[in-house]
Each structure stands twice: as C-alpha cells, then as structure tokens.
Design a protein around this motif. Structure first.
Motif, PDB file in Angstrom:
ATOM      1  N   THR A   1       0.835  -1.200   0.000  1.00 41.52           N
ATOM      2  CA  THR A   1       0.000   0.000   0.000  1.00 41.52           C
ATOM      3  C   THR A   1       0.876   1.259   0.000  1.00 41.52           C
ATOM      4  OG1 THR A   1      -1.568  -1.272   1.305  1.00 41.52           O
ATOM      5  CG2 THR A   1      -1.925   1.100   1.249  1.00 41.52           C
ATOM      6  N   GLY A   2       0.580   2.164  -0.920  1.00 38.14           N
ATOM      7  CA  GLY A   2       1.288   3.450  -0.977  1.00 38.14           C
ATOM      8  C   GLY A   2       2.681   3.381  -1.577  1.00 38.14           C
ATOM      9  N   ILE A   3       2.992   2.304  -2.298  1.00 42.01           N
ATOM     10  CA  ILE A   3       4.356   2.154  -2.834  1.00 42.01           C
ATOM     11  C   ILE A   3       4.553   2.947  -4.137  1.00 42.01           C
ATOM     12  CG2 ILE A   3       4.072   0.075  -4.275  1.00 42.01           C
ATOM     13  CD1 ILE A   3       6.616  -1.005  -2.801  1.00 42.01           C
TER      14      ILE A   3
ATOM     15  N   LYS B   1       2.059   2.703  -7.016  1.00 43.75           N
ATOM     16  CA  LYS B   1       1.511   1.978  -8.173  1.00 43.75           C
ATOM     17  C   LYS B   1       0.724   2.932  -9.088  1.00 43.75           C
ATOM     18  CE  LYS B   1      -0.629  -0.905  -5.347  1.00 43.75           C
ATOM     19  NZ  LYS B   1      -0.110  -0.618  -4.006  1.00 43.75           N
TER      20      LYS B   1
ATOM     21  N   THR C   1       0.705   6.185  -9.208  1.00 41.15           N
ATOM     22  CA  THR C   1       1.525   7.276  -9.753  1.00 41.15           C
ATOM     23  C   THR C   1       2.310   6.782 -10.960  1.00 41.15           C
ATOM     24  OG1 THR C   1       1.740   8.026  -7.477  1.00 41.15           O
ATOM     25  CG2 THR C   1       3.172   9.076  -9.089  1.00 41.15           C
TER      26      THR C   1
ATOM     27  N   SER D   1      -8.727   6.238  -5.718  1.00 40.72           N
ATOM     28  CA  SER D   1      -8.709   6.627  -4.304  1.00 40.72           C
ATOM     29  C   SER D   1      -7.591   5.892  -3.580  1.00 40.72           C
ATOM     30  CB  SER D   1     -10.062   6.282  -3.674  1.00 40.72           C
ATOM     31  OG  SER D   1     -10.323   4.922  -3.905  1.00 40.72           O
TER      32      SER D   1
ATOM     33  N   SER E   1      -5.702   3.709  -0.725  1.00 45.44           N
ATOM     34  CA  SER E   1      -6.142   2.554   0.064  1.00 45.44           C
ATOM     35  C   SER E   1      -5.717   2.738   1.521  1.00 45.44           C
ATOM     36  CB  SER E   1      -5.505   1.286  -0.472  1.00 45.44           C
ATOM     37  OG  SER E   1      -5.620   1.249  -1.852  1.00 45.44           O
TER      38      SER E   1
ATOM     39  N   LYS F   1      -5.062  -3.496  -9.582  1.00 47.32           N
ATOM     40  CA  LYS F   1      -4.126  -3.073  -8.534  1.00 47.32           C
ATOM     41  C   LYS F   1      -4.422  -3.803  -7.240  1.00 47.32           C
ATOM     42  CE  LYS F   1      -3.988   0.970  -6.769  1.00 47.32           C
ATOM     43  NZ  LYS F   1      -4.115   2.384  -6.408  1.00 47.32           N
TER      44      LYS F   1
ATOM     45  N   ASP G   1      14.111   6.860  -6.033  1.00 48.63           N
ATOM     46  CA  ASP G   1      14.787   8.102  -5.636  1.00 48.63           C
ATOM     47  C   ASP G   1      15.166   8.096  -4.161  1.00 48.63           C
ATOM     48  OD1 ASP G   1      12.012   8.005  -5.279  1.00 48.63           O
ATOM     49  OD2 ASP G   1      11.850  10.175  -5.081  1.00 48.63           O
TER      50      ASP G   1
ATOM     51  N   GLY H   1       8.037   7.629 -10.066  1.00 41.72           N
ATOM     52  CA  GLY H   1       6.820   8.119 -10.728  1.00 41.72           C
ATOM     53  C   GLY H   1       6.490   9.515 -10.245  1.00 41.72           C
TER      54      GLY H   1
ATOM     55  N   ARG I   1      10.223  15.169  -9.608  1.00 41.30           N
ATOM     56  CA  ARG I   1       9.940  15.346  -8.183  1.00 41.30           C
ATOM     57  C   ARG I   1      10.913  16.393  -7.650  1.00 41.30           C
ATOM     58  NH1 ARG I   1       6.445  11.270  -6.796  1.00 41.30           N
ATOM     59  NH2 ARG I   1       6.451  11.960  -4.635  1.00 41.30           N
TER      60      ARG I   1
ATOM     61  N   TYR J   1      12.929  18.328  -4.863  1.00 43.46           N
ATOM     62  CA  TYR J   1      13.479  18.117  -3.521  1.00 43.46           C
ATOM     63  C   TYR J   1      14.276  19.351  -3.114  1.00 43.46           C
ATOM     64  CZ  TYR J   1      12.139  13.323  -4.259  1.00 43.46           C
ATOM     65  OH  TYR J   1      11.406  12.211  -4.499  1.00 43.46           O
TER      66      TYR J   1
HETATM   67  N1  LIG Z   1       9.570   9.504  -3.361  1.00 38.23           N
HETATM   68  C1  LIG Z   1       8.662   8.973  -4.164  1.00 38.23           C
HETATM   69  N2  LIG Z   1       7.364   9.065  -3.866  1.00 38.23           N
HETATM   70  C2  LIG Z   1       6.463   8.541  -4.718  1.00 38.23           C
HETATM   71  C3  LIG Z   1       6.837   7.890  -5.918  1.00 38.23           C
HETATM   72  N3  LIG Z   1       5.711   7.479  -6.539  1.00 38.23           N
HETATM   73  C4  LIG Z   1       4.679   7.830  -5.781  1.00 38.23           C
HETATM   74  N4  LIG Z   1       5.107   8.468  -4.694  1.00 38.23           N
HETATM   75  C5  LIG Z   1       4.297   9.027  -3.626  1.00 38.23           C
HETATM   76  O1  LIG Z   1       3.804   7.952  -2.807  1.00 38.23           O
HETATM   77  C6  LIG Z   1       2.489   8.223  -2.368  1.00 38.23           C
HETATM   78  C7  LIG Z   1       1.581   7.062  -2.738  1.00 38.23           C
HETATM   79  O2  LIG Z   1       1.549   6.930  -4.130  1.00 38.23           O
HETATM   80  P1  LIG Z   1       0.411   6.125  -4.894  1.00 38.23           P
HETATM   81  O3  LIG Z   1       0.735   6.168  -6.334  1.00 38.23           O
HETATM   82  O4  LIG Z   1      -0.944   6.603  -4.479  1.00 38.23           O
HETATM   83  O5  LIG Z   1       0.658   4.701  -4.309  1.00 38.23           O
HETATM   84  P2  LIG Z   1      -0.244   3.379  -4.519  1.00 38.23           P
HETATM   85  O6  LIG Z   1       0.657   2.228  -4.387  1.00 38.23           O
HETATM   86  O7  LIG Z   1      -1.073   3.486  -5.747  1.00 38.23           O
HETATM   87  O8  LIG Z   1      -1.172   3.515  -3.256  1.00 38.23           O
HETATM   88  P3  LIG Z   1      -2.469   2.647  -2.858  1.00 38.23           P
HETATM   89  O9  LIG Z   1      -3.348   2.545  -4.026  1.00 38.23           O
HETATM   90  O10 LIG Z   1      -3.082   3.476  -1.760  1.00 38.23           O
HETATM   91  O11 LIG Z   1      -1.931   1.341  -2.370  1.00 38.23           O
HETATM   92  C8  LIG Z   1       2.078   9.538  -3.013  1.00 38.23           C
HETATM   93  O12 LIG Z   1       2.261  10.564  -2.078  1.00 38.23           O
HETATM   94  C9  LIG Z   1       3.050   9.703  -4.168  1.00 38.23           C
HETATM   95  O13 LIG Z   1       3.322  11.060  -4.463  1.00 38.23           O
HETATM   96  C10 LIG Z   1       8.225   7.822  -6.206  1.00 38.23           C
HETATM   97  O14 LIG Z   1       8.655   7.263  -7.201  1.00 38.23           O
HETATM   98  N5  LIG Z   1       9.093   8.379  -5.311  1.00 38.23           N
END
Ligand SMILES: Nc1nc2c(ncn2[C@@H]2O[C@H](COP(=O)(O)OP(=O)(O)OP(=O)(O)O)[C@@H](O)[C@H]2O)c(=O)[nH]1
Length: 430
Positions: free
Chosen positions: A60-62, A64, A66, A79, A81, A110, A195, A247, A262, A264
């Motif tokens: 979750t939040g890795i 995907k 993006t 949305s 998760s 996903k 990154d 991403g 991104r 920084y």
């Molecule tokens: N540093 C970094 N942050 C990232 C990257 N890709 C996405 N994020 C951040 O990680 C957070 C979660 O990204 P999502 O793309 O929603 O992740 P997800 O895996 O689809 O999340 P769920 O659907 O909730 O499981 C967001 O705040 C993004 O901006 C990346 O490559 N590097």
C-alpha cells in the motif's frame, strides 16, 4: 527456393531483353499486389483499437497509481487505500485512452491492502485466483459453440511487481508471491520509489534481487532476443532488471523546460532522465518494443499451460493408452458414457441407501410403537388395579358408614329410653 531462383532467372532474361530493345522500364509509385497485406492489418488494428491488461502488485502506498499515470501520461482517478483491510483485494479499472489516432483499452488491476496482513498465504492467493479466473473465463469463451466477437479478453499481459526500496533484499512475501505467479504471468520486477536509494546502493540492491530470484527459481519475463532489429536493445535491457523507477504526475521547471519530476530541497529528479532512473527504459520496453510480445507470451505460453492443465484434469488427452492419436470427439463420447455409467451407479447406490434408510426408520418406528403400546398396557393395568383398590376401599368405607349409622341409631335409642322411665317414675310419685 526453386521458384525464387526461377523468378530471378526469368527477371534477368526480361532485363536483358529490355536492354537489347532499348526499352525504358518505369518504376511503380505505391504498393500493388500482396505486398499491401501488412497495411490491411495495420488499418484493421487501428480501427479495432488495442487492449492491454496490467497487474500492479505492491504494498500500500508504494507508488503503483503514480507510476501508471506517469507511464500513460494521464491522471487516472484512483482513491487511496487504507492499511487496515483484513484481506488483500484487487481493484480493477478500465480506461479508454487515445494517443494520436491509436486507441487503447487499458485495464489496470491493482492490489489493495497487499503486505498489510500477517497471513502471507492469504496475501498472494487472491492474486493467483484472479489470474486463473481470467484464463478460465477465456477458456469457457473458447469452448462455447456460439462465441462472442465482442468478448473482452481480460487475461493479464504483464505483472509489474513493485519491490520496496529497502536497499537490502526481497521480503519473504515478495518471493512467495512471485513464485506463485511466475508460471501464470509475465513478471517485470521494479524497484519502486528508487529516488530514496543512493546510486551505489541501487546497483548492489539490483544484483542482490536478481541473485535471490535466481536462487529461488523464480522466472521473470525476459525481453525477447529472437528479432534481430531489437535483439541488442532487449538483451542489454534484460541485464538491467529490475528497473529502478520513479513516478510523478507533477510538472517541474528545469531551465526553460517543464518536465515530469519530483522537486526536492537539493534539486529536481527528472523522471524521464535516464541518468536519474530507469523509467524511460521501462516505458520503452513495455509500451514501444514488447507490448505485442507480452500479449503473445500470455497467449501461447501462460494460457496454453493453463488450458493444458485444465483439459488434462477433465480427462482430455491427445493420445490414447496405445500412444495412438485420439480425437476430441472420441474422448468426449467415452467421457459421456463413463459419466452416464457413473450417474447410473450413483443413482442405484442412492436408491439402495434410501430404501435401507426407509426400512431402518420403519423398524425403529415399529419398535417405538410397540414400546409405547407395552407402556400403555402396563399403565392401564396399574390404573385398573388402582381403581379396584379404590373400589374396595370405598366399599369398606361404605360398610363402615352403615355400621356407624347403625351404632349411632342404637345409641340414640338407648339414650332416649332412661329418660322416659325416669319421667314415668316422677309421675307415679306425685
Ligand atoms: N519519493 C517517491 N514518492 C512517490 C513515488 N511514486 C509515488 N510516490 C508518492 O507515494 C504516495 C503514494 O503513491 P500512490 O501512487 O498513491 O501509491 P499506490 O501504491 O497506488 O497507493 P495505494 O493505491 O493506496 O496502495 C504519493 O504521495 C506519491 O506522491 C516515487 O517514485 N518516489
């Protein structure tokens, strides 16, 4: 070969004849004959559009969603998760995309809640079940007498496996999941949020991941090298797996250009800069060079294995016990007879069991009835004895009452007699 030689010899003759006669040869403008066949195919495919199904597996939040948005240059709504789902689920979304005049029906599946549970088997089983369910749906469609021309093929063409950027090694869940699906889907491993790992660590991490995959016998997708035009690129890309990706859907200003990246405090990471991450390599390999191969591998390799296993389980085979080829119809007929016999046997067995049960119940009822009757007779006897006893007691009581009444009457008579004689005595004295 013979006809080719024959054609070139006759062409040479014609050429010599033309030269001798000093006749001018005109070259044709445009395409004629069957050399136009590829154009027909291109036109047809453009009209029909393309479809591609991606499975994204990762915690979750890795990143995907993006990454998918970055790959397809879109902002597909999704949305976030939660980390508190009791089980791993799959979110399926289909989008109709268009780039120039090419239409793409994109299905993104996903994982939701992956890696948030203690039960590891429960985490990867839903993924395996989903992949198999798509194969089963396709097989059922294939076996139908009347097939639909508009059937949407939902088989997964590629699995983008998102590895956490720990910099150490794969987690046991990563190994279990990849092992469970590697014979069912083309896996492309990705180091997510690359990154967050330094360049040196990233190289070591990549080698560690590859050696772990090899030592655990996990098959990942290999970009094909049999087509000379892409063999070199693909073989060098095979050596760069897993891709370290970043991403971002944000546009960042770099010099005078706006780029996806991104921001920084120490600078800008440009997603499409090959020195910063492998995003461009992934996009090229996935969408530009190997999309058709991924679809082909899904059909001729993974689906074929599923189909083979399923039909074999159902008892179908290409050769009989004597190693002679057997037709589908023969096997079907044999299976039908076998199934019919089995049904008959089971029906007989059921009937017998039912009759036996009825008999057993009848005997049980009769026994119970007899027992009740005996009990009733016994109670009746006891009651009659009681009645007789009571009758006897009543009779005795009645006799006692009669005796008592008699005694009482005698007493009363005796009591009245002395009084009369005393009165007579008194009268006489007067
Ligand atoms: N540093 C970094 N942050 C990232 C990257 N890709 C996405 N994020 C951040 O990680 C957070 C979660 O990204 P999502 O793309 O929603 O992740 P997800 O895996 O689809 O999340 P769920 O659907 O909730 O499981 C967001 O705040 C993004 O901006 C990346 O490559 N590097």
């Amino acid at each position: 070969m013979g006809s080719k030689n024959h054609t070139s010899i006759s062409t040479q003759k014609v050429e010599r004849h033309l030269q001798k006669e000093n006749i001018r040869r005109l070259t044709t403008l445009g395409h004629f004959g069957f050399e136009c066949l590829p154009y027909q195919l291109v036109n047809k495919s453009m009209r029909q559009g393309f479809s591609f199904n991606i499975l994204c597996v990762g915690e979750t939040g890795i990143g995907k969603s993006t990454l998918i948005n970055t790959l397809f240059n879109t902002n597909l709504k999704d949305s976030r998760s939660s980390h508190f789902y009791p089980n791993v689920g799959l979110r399926i979304q289909t989008y109709d995309l268009q780039e120039s005049n090419v239409q793409l029906k994109l299905t993104v599946v996903k994982t939701v809640g992956y890696g948030d549970q203690i039960n590891k088997e429960g985490s990867y089983q839903p993924i395996i079940d989903y992949i198999d369910a798509q194969f089963e749906a396709y097989l059922q469609e294939e076996l139908k007498i009347k097939r639909s021309f508009t059937y949407h093929d939902s088989r997964i063409h590629v699995c983008l496996y998102f590895i956490s950027p720990t910099g150490h090694s794969l987690k046991s869940l990563d190994l279990l999941t990849m092992k469970g699906i590697d014979s069912k889907v083309n896996i492309i491993p990705l180091i997510a949020k690359a990154d967050t790992v330094s360049k040196n660590d990233l190289q070591k991490f990549k080698s560690k991941i590859m050696s772990e995959l090899i030592s655990n016998g996990i098959q990942i997708y290999q970009f094909p090298t049999d087509d000379e035009s892409i063999a070199q690129t693909n073989s060098s890309m095979n050596g760069m797996l897993p891709f370290a990706v970043v991403g971002s859907t944000d546009e960042v200003k770099v010099g005078k250009r706006m780029v996806r990246g991104r921001h920084y405090p120490w600078g800008v990471l440009q997603v499409e800069n090959e020195n910063h991450c492998d995003f461009v390599k992934l996009r090229d390999m996935l969408l530009c060079t190997n999309m058709e191969d991924l679809k082909e591998q899904t059909h001729i390799h993974h689906y074929e294995c599923y189909r083979y296993r399923t039909l074999q389980k159902m008892g179908f085979t290409d050769v009989g016990p004597d190693n002679q080829p057997v037709s589908f119809q023969e096997i079907y007929e044999a299976k039908r007879i076998q199934f019919y016999d089995q049904c008959q046997r089971e029906e007989e067995e059921l009937k017998k069991r039912f009759m036996q049960q009825v008999k057993d119940r009848e005997t049980a009822f009769k026994d119970a009835e007899k027992e009740l009757q005996d009990k009733f007779e016994h109670l009746k006897r006891i009651q009659q004895e009681e009645i007789m006893k009571l009758e006897e007691e009543r009779r005795q009581l009645e006799e006692e009452i009669i005796d008592f009444c008699k005694t009482k009457a005698t007493c009363e008579t005796l009591q009245t007699q002395p009084c009369t004689s005393i009165k007579k005595d008194k009268d006489r004295k007067k």
